[in-house]
Design an enzyme around this catalytic site. Structure first.
Site, PDB file in Angstrom:
ATOM      1  N   SER A   1      15.372   0.941  -3.832  1.00  0.00           N
ATOM      2  CA  SER A   1      15.448   1.743  -2.887  1.00  0.00           C
ATOM      3  C   SER A   1      14.239   2.209  -2.269  1.00  0.00           C
ATOM      4  O   SER A   1      14.224   3.169  -1.267  1.00  0.00           O
ATOM      5  CB  SER A   1      16.386   2.990  -3.542  1.00  0.00           C
ATOM      6  OG  SER A   1      15.636   3.479  -4.406  1.00  0.00           O
ATOM      7  N   LYS A   2      13.156   1.784  -2.811  1.00  0.00           N
ATOM      8  CA  LYS A   2      11.875   2.162  -2.311  1.00  0.00           C
ATOM      9  C   LYS A   2      11.765   1.570  -0.869  1.00  0.00           C
ATOM     10  O   LYS A   2      12.572   0.553  -0.198  1.00  0.00           O
ATOM     11  CB  LYS A   2      10.584   1.896  -3.056  1.00  0.00           C
ATOM     12  CG  LYS A   2      10.735   2.483  -4.446  1.00  0.00           C
ATOM     13  CD  LYS A   2      10.295   3.765  -4.539  1.00  0.00           C
ATOM     14  CE  LYS A   2      11.194   4.751  -5.741  1.00  0.00           C
ATOM     15  NZ  LYS A   2      10.237   5.117  -6.724  1.00  0.00           N
ATOM     16  N   ASN A   3      10.930   1.956   0.024  1.00  0.00           N
ATOM     17  CA  ASN A   3      10.664   1.464   1.452  1.00  0.00           C
ATOM     18  C   ASN A   3      10.348   0.060   1.395  1.00  0.00           C
ATOM     19  O   ASN A   3      10.896  -0.730   2.331  1.00  0.00           O
ATOM     20  CB  ASN A   3       9.337   2.190   2.185  1.00  0.00           C
ATOM     21  CG  ASN A   3      10.065   3.867   2.320  1.00  0.00           C
ATOM     22  OD1 ASN A   3      10.482   4.355   1.557  1.00  0.00           O
ATOM     23  ND2 ASN A   3       9.513   4.449   3.459  1.00  0.00           N
TER      24      ASN A   3
END
Ligand SMILES: *Cc1c(COP(=O)(O)O)cnc(C)c1O
Length: 382
Positions: A190-192
């Site tokens: 879910s990180k960029n």
């Protein structure tokens, strides 16, 4: 309207599916699962993107932080100053290495570490400062680096939420994670810049430190079967590297989409008496701005009328997922409580944990969804 999701990993996958599937199929065929050419190429490409001399991939962001601290040779009892308002991983590794975490308060508008509070917390035992670029916006790196130089301590950037962000440093934009002595990032899905599993990396411009760290991630080996230091096993696997290689050239575009969604949220919610929209670095507010001052890992509001929890329930009822990052200050967590801490020193964090709410934020949000979310909030909050 499409169903609203907090993070839409599948929507993004569908848009790059063919490329991802074919590179993963190729890894299956070559069977170079660990330390294969994909990992080497990804490392090189990320170094070029960030403008940093060394990227050392590892298994996850928590390991990256731990290994950075091991690489600097921090010893039990050394004090490490970090933010009271961050994900627990930041303080967890400090404690695990038997260093002494020193939590300090944050700024009320950026949620980032309060540099005056850092200055106050410095003692002769202080060996490092860990600024966290929370929610995708840089901490005040000019002030952090000045304090660090003055007191001769290391700076370890926790860049897990801000990959691709530009800090304003010494008057010019510079990529988050390339300013301190060393930094850590995460490729959690879910990180960029997210993998399809766990992953992380350490960045540094210091050749000697990079050498030390490359050994630590590989059982402390610098020459095969010669173990010079106590290391760990922390690797990025080839399939994750292949996913990250496919996404890296798209990272600026992904971050732009996040910023556009954030600006739409802010425009719709600006001026609501009981809501504070996130503060942006001035370069981001310019119309059509191309800068990446804030890459919006999260879009986080403050709800000022004591109705945050009621708003969370209401949004959930209306089919709008949301999150509270973070509901408990780290200094109040059972694992990290300490007699040294005094509540008066954590006024901002103690307030933020009651007020913050993070709205859906990802690359696939459309206008209809954003309008529905902001209208639902305004109707409830008025
Ligand atoms: C996600 C995150 C980490 C840890 O990353 P993992 O890959 O999940 O271990 C560390 N610090 C911050 C601020 C994070 O958001």
């Amino acid at each position: 309207m499409r169903k609203i999701q907090m993070v839409d990993l599948n929507g993004q996958y569908q848009s790059i599916k063919e490329e991802i599937n074919s590179s993963i199929a190729q890894i299956l065929e070559t069977s170079a699962f660990i330390n294969g050419p994909e990992v080497q190429s990804f490392q090189k490409e990320l170094e070029d993107y960030l403008g940093v001399k060394h990227v050392i991939p590892c298994a996850n962001g928590t390991d990256a932080l731990q290994i950075a601290m091991m690489g600097l040779g921090l010893k039990p009892g050394d004090e490490v100053i970090t933010s009271d308002f961050t994900f627990a991983a930041t303080v967890e590794v400090i404690a695990l290495l038997q260093l002494t975490p020193v939590l300090v308060d944050v700024e009320p508008d950026t949620f980032n570490i309060d540099t005056e509070a850092i200055e106050k917390a410095i003692t002769p035992k202080t060996k490092a400062i860990v600024p966290v670029h929370l929610f995708g916006q840089c901490a005040n790196m000019d002030a952090v680096m000045q304090i660090a130089q003055k007191h001769n301590v290391y700076v370890i950037e926790d860049n897990a939420q801000a990959i691709g962000a530009d800090c304003t440093y010494q008057g010019k934009p510079q990529k988050a994670g390339t300013i301190g002595h060393v930094s850590a990032t995460s490729f959690f899905p879910s990180k960029n810049l997210g993998a399809y599993g766990d992953g992380g990396a350490i960045f540094t411009n210091d050749d000697d430190l990079a050498h030390v760290i490359r050994g630590i991630v590989n059982h402390g080996m610098y020459k095969r079967y010669y173990h010079d230091v106590v290391g760990v096993n922390s690797r990025l696997d080839s399939m994750q590297a292949a996913v990250l290689r496919a996404k890296l050239p798209r990272l600026n575009g992904y971050n732009k989409k996040r910023r556009e969604a954030a600006l739409k949220y802010s425009k719709a919610l600006e001026g609501q008496p009981n809501i504070l929209t996130p503060k942006l670095a001035s370069c981001c507010t310019a119309e059509g701005s191309n800068c990446n001052c804030h890459v919006f890992h999260q879009y986080t509001l403050r709800v000022l009328n004591g109705k945050r929890d009621a708003l969370v329930d209401h949004l959930n009822e209306k089919g709008i997922p949301c999150g509270v990052y973070y509901p408990i200050p780290l200094h109040s967590q059972k694992a990290y409580k300490d007699e040294r801490y005094h509540e008066v020193d954590f006024e901002v964090t103690n307030q933020l944990v009651k007020e913050v709410i993070s709205l859906p934020m990802h690359t696939e949000l459309d206008n209809e969804q954003i309008d529905y979310i902001t209208e639902t909030i305004i109707k409830f909050i008025e």
